[in-house]
Design a protein around this motif. Sequence first.
Motif, PDB file in Angstrom:
ATOM      1  N   THR A  92      -0.927  -4.624  -8.992  1.00  0.00           N
ATOM      2  CA  THR A  92      -0.598  -5.005  -7.629  1.00  0.00           C
ATOM      3  C   THR A  92       0.475  -6.094  -7.626  1.00  0.00           C
ATOM      4  OG1 THR A  92      -2.172  -6.835  -7.411  1.00  0.00           O
ATOM      5  CG2 THR A  92      -3.020  -4.609  -7.046  1.00  0.00           C
ATOM      6  N   VAL A 147      -6.795  -0.226 -10.616  1.00  0.00           N
ATOM      7  CA  VAL A 147      -5.976  -1.197  -9.888  1.00  0.00           C
ATOM      8  C   VAL A 147      -6.236  -2.590 -10.449  1.00  0.00           C
ATOM      9  CG1 VAL A 147      -5.449  -2.205  -7.640  1.00  0.00           C
ATOM     10  CG2 VAL A 147      -5.976   0.240  -7.815  1.00  0.00           C
ATOM     11  N   CYS A 194      -3.950  -3.162  -1.623  1.00  0.00           N
ATOM     12  CA  CYS A 194      -4.111  -2.326  -2.818  1.00  0.00           C
ATOM     13  C   CYS A 194      -5.572  -2.298  -3.266  1.00  0.00           C
ATOM     14  CB  CYS A 194      -3.223  -2.841  -3.948  1.00  0.00           C
ATOM     15  SG  CYS A 194      -1.466  -2.843  -3.581  1.00  0.00           S
ATOM     16  N   ALA A 245       1.679   1.550  -3.688  1.00  0.00           N
ATOM     17  CA  ALA A 245       0.492   1.849  -4.490  1.00  0.00           C
ATOM     18  C   ALA A 245       0.057   3.290  -4.288  1.00  0.00           C
ATOM     19  CB  ALA A 245      -0.641   0.894  -4.130  1.00  0.00           C
ATOM     20  N   VAL A 260       0.822  -1.204   0.000  1.00  0.00           N
ATOM     21  CA  VAL A 260       0.000   0.000   0.000  1.00  0.00           C
ATOM     22  C   VAL A 260       0.861   1.262   0.000  1.00  0.00           C
ATOM     23  CG1 VAL A 260      -0.366   0.488   2.487  1.00  0.00           C
ATOM     24  CG2 VAL A 260      -2.219   0.834   0.847  1.00  0.00           C
TER      25      VAL A 260
END
Length: 494
Positions: A184, A210, A192, A166, A163
């Motif tokens: 991801t 994503v 994510c 991301a 994260v």
Amino acid sequence: MNGEIKGPTLPEHLDIFYGGSWHKPQDGRYDDTFSPANGKPVTKVAVAGAKDVDAAVSVAHEAFLSWKTVPGTERARLLRKAADVLRANAVELARLDSWNTGNPLSKMLRDAEIAAIQLDFFAGLIPMIRGETIPQDETDTFHYTVREPLGVVARIIAYNHPVQFAGAKIAAPLAAGNTVIIKTPDQAPLACLRMAELLTDVFPPGVINVLPGKAECGKALSAHPLVKMVTLIGSAATGKLIQQSVAGALKPTILELGGKNPLIAFPDADIEKLAAGVVRGMNFTWAGQSCISTSRVFLHESHHDVVLEKVKAILERDYRPGVPFEPSTTMGPVISKEHHARVLGYIDSAKKEGARCVTGGKVPVLDKSMQGGYWIEPTVFADVKPDFRIAREEIFGPVVSVFKWSDEKEMMRLVNDTPYGLSASVWTKDLVRATKIVRQINAGWIWVNQTSKHFFGVPFGGLKDSGYGKEECLEELLAHTEIKAINVLLGDTY
């Protein structure tokens, strides 16, 4: 702790996110994602294939046509709003990442904050996206430049801080007016996906997307004609594959790749701080799974033995593998069964080649709740020779190689005798010496008397096989733009 480990609440959606909504994979594929702490599957997550990539890129491209016209002040507001959302949900996101990577929750709590800091940082840099006027001898022509966004940017991120990567890696491209697709990590997509849920209403549909996926997804993103830039946090081998994939379309890249990073200690180094720095530099908390880990340590013969003893004492006292959510846990596992076998293979090869295991080198004995996890003790090898596998290849695990040196010239030759050039750390009280030594090291990011820290605004990136391009700075923002030159005739005739 005995019995089962209770995991966090999972994201509501485990599909593919693009165009502001969730989509099932077109080929219907869902694969297990695991908790490395116990080796057990957590849930099944969608796997994006080439058809899903095409759909997501098309939507992101359409969104780009309007997003690029959004005023910079409004883009900055939305970036700061996203930062606030990540901060408000930092604990939830950290629990998902901790569960999906095995890393200690106590050490993952700051990851969302680091991402938020970068979102705020690049929001503030938006006014720096500007052109210039260019004087010429001709008095009847006016020349100026403007910077414009590229289009759809694909950012392929690594599993050690999902994260954090991301959230942070959407910042620069969005600030510059691009749209973004995050691929991801194969092994750890959960946080994510939750981030996508949290940011659904922050940005217009299609601005952030994503995609959970594997190699096919990354390859399709790199090759897609509407993807105008590809960035990677990953291995040198994957970086080279991406370079080959984008070469035909002449796409720009930013590649933050692996390292075999040296820590160099001179005789006058502070012994206590040096020993702590050797441990901290190896990032044992994340089982050594960090590209900047200083996995080659060069100790001068005058302090070699005493520093090794202190390093051993620190590791055996302070680094305890355990349940990720327990406050007493200070070290996580490696990410997968395959990687576990790979790292143990390096340890075995070091022993066979004649390296001396100072501490570690085994799978720790843990309680029932973590049996089946991918655990390896923090491991230090001394008496390492330059041609040993552990001295030359990136292990990406909790294994450090220690060299004893006396001749500075030969030591520096060995320091640079690697295809990598990401980071390095120099320990000495003599800053004149340090200033001269850092000029000799072939690395893009160098600490003096410290290690393992990032500083926003300072260009981060490697040399040689450690990658290309700089991040966490103005250069990263400008890399997501292209320059257009305009020449205006002021006179009456051409």
